[in-house]
Design a protein around this motif. Structure first.
Motif, mmCIF file in Angstrom:
data_model
loop_
_atom_site.group_PDB
_atom_site.id
_atom_site.type_symbol
_atom_site.label_atom_id
_atom_site.label_comp_id
_atom_site.label_asym_id
_atom_site.label_seq_id
_atom_site.Cartn_x
_atom_site.Cartn_y
_atom_site.Cartn_z
ATOM 1 N N ILE A 1 -13.608 25.308 37.809
ATOM 2 C CA ILE A 1 -12.324 25.710 37.236
ATOM 3 C C ILE A 1 -12.481 27.002 36.435
ATOM 4 C CG2 ILE A 1 -10.530 25.040 35.574
ATOM 5 C CD1 ILE A 1 -10.335 23.593 38.233
ATOM 6 N N ALA A 2 -13.554 27.109 35.658
ATOM 7 C CA ALA A 2 -13.793 28.316 34.871
ATOM 8 C C ALA A 2 -14.006 29.518 35.784
ATOM 9 C CB ALA A 2 -15.000 28.119 33.962
ATOM 10 N N PHE A 3 -14.755 29.329 36.871
ATOM 11 C CA PHE A 3 -14.978 30.423 37.818
ATOM 12 C C PHE A 3 -13.662 30.886 38.435
ATOM 13 C CE2 PHE A 3 -15.714 31.907 42.151
ATOM 14 C CZ PHE A 3 -16.565 32.981 41.893
ATOM 15 N N LEU A 4 -12.827 29.946 38.841
ATOM 16 C CA LEU A 4 -11.541 30.310 39.430
ATOM 17 C C LEU A 4 -10.648 31.033 38.428
ATOM 18 C CD1 LEU A 4 -10.750 27.127 41.547
ATOM 19 C CD2 LEU A 4 -11.442 29.392 42.375
ATOM 20 N N LEU A 5 -10.661 30.610 37.191
ATOM 21 C CA LEU A 5 -9.862 31.268 36.157
ATOM 22 C C LEU A 5 -10.311 32.708 35.941
ATOM 23 C CD1 LEU A 5 -7.701 31.034 33.921
ATOM 24 C CD2 LEU A 5 -9.536 30.326 32.392
ATOM 25 N N VAL A 6 -11.619 32.922 35.864
ATOM 26 C CA VAL A 6 -12.139 34.279 35.670
ATOM 27 C C VAL A 6 -11.857 35.138 36.900
ATOM 28 C CG1 VAL A 6 -14.263 35.630 35.373
ATOM 29 C CG2 VAL A 6 -13.874 33.579 33.997
ATOM 30 N N ALA A 7 -12.044 34.584 38.099
ATOM 31 C CA ALA A 7 -11.779 35.340 39.327
ATOM 32 C C ALA A 7 -10.301 35.709 39.422
ATOM 33 C CB ALA A 7 -12.201 34.521 40.543
ATOM 34 N N GLU B 1 -22.072 11.062 36.537
ATOM 35 C CA GLU B 1 -20.649 11.340 36.306
ATOM 36 C C GLU B 1 -20.480 12.561 35.401
ATOM 37 O OE1 GLU B 1 -21.960 8.247 35.765
ATOM 38 O OE2 GLU B 1 -21.229 7.314 37.607
ATOM 39 N N GLN B 2 -21.332 12.695 34.385
ATOM 40 C CA GLN B 2 -21.267 13.851 33.514
ATOM 41 C C GLN B 2 -21.629 15.124 34.279
ATOM 42 O OE1 GLN B 2 -23.931 12.502 30.436
ATOM 43 N NE2 GLN B 2 -22.228 12.129 29.021
ATOM 44 N N GLN B 3 -22.623 15.034 35.153
ATOM 45 C CA GLN B 3 -23.006 16.195 35.956
ATOM 46 C C GLN B 3 -21.860 16.627 36.863
ATOM 47 O OE1 GLN B 3 -26.611 15.241 38.028
ATOM 48 N NE2 GLN B 3 -27.830 15.120 36.153
ATOM 49 N N GLN B 4 -21.163 15.661 37.458
ATOM 50 C CA GLN B 4 -20.009 15.993 38.297
ATOM 51 C C GLN B 4 -18.911 16.642 37.461
ATOM 52 O OE1 GLN B 4 -19.016 12.251 40.149
ATOM 53 N NE2 GLN B 4 -19.935 12.892 42.081
ATOM 54 N N ASN B 5 -18.687 16.136 36.262
ATOM 55 C CA ASN B 5 -17.669 16.695 35.378
ATOM 56 C C ASN B 5 -18.022 18.138 35.005
ATOM 57 O OD1 ASN B 5 -15.368 16.763 33.847
ATOM 58 N ND2 ASN B 5 -16.303 15.817 32.060
ATOM 59 N N TYR B 6 -19.315 18.402 34.705
ATOM 60 C CA TYR B 6 -19.740 19.761 34.374
ATOM 61 C C TYR B 6 -19.537 20.699 35.566
ATOM 62 C CZ TYR B 6 -22.048 17.730 30.276
ATOM 63 O OH TYR B 6 -22.332 17.079 29.112
#
Length: 56
Positions: free
Chosen positions: A40-46, A29-34
């Motif tokens: 989300i971070a990639f989309l924000l930067v793009a 579950e933690q791996q999925q969250n990461y």
């Protein structure tokens, strides 16, 4: 703190070392969250770069 004094009267202070432990592997579950946070971070930067290119 561990302190020593040499023959010239100079003090040496040594910090106490923390207890070492091994890190545990993250759960599935933690791996999925990461992975979700990374996407989300990639989309924000793009989106930021695309906005900058469109504005220039």
């Amino acid at each position: 703190m561990y302190t020593t004094r040499n023959e010239d009267g100079i003090l040496n202070n040594y910090a106490s070392e923390p207890v070492m432990y091994f890190a545990e592997s993250p759960s599935f579950e933690q791996q999925q969250n990461y992975a979700f946070q990374g996407a989300i971070a990639f989309l924000l930067v793009a989106f930021t770069f695309l906005t900058a290119f469109a504005a220039s």
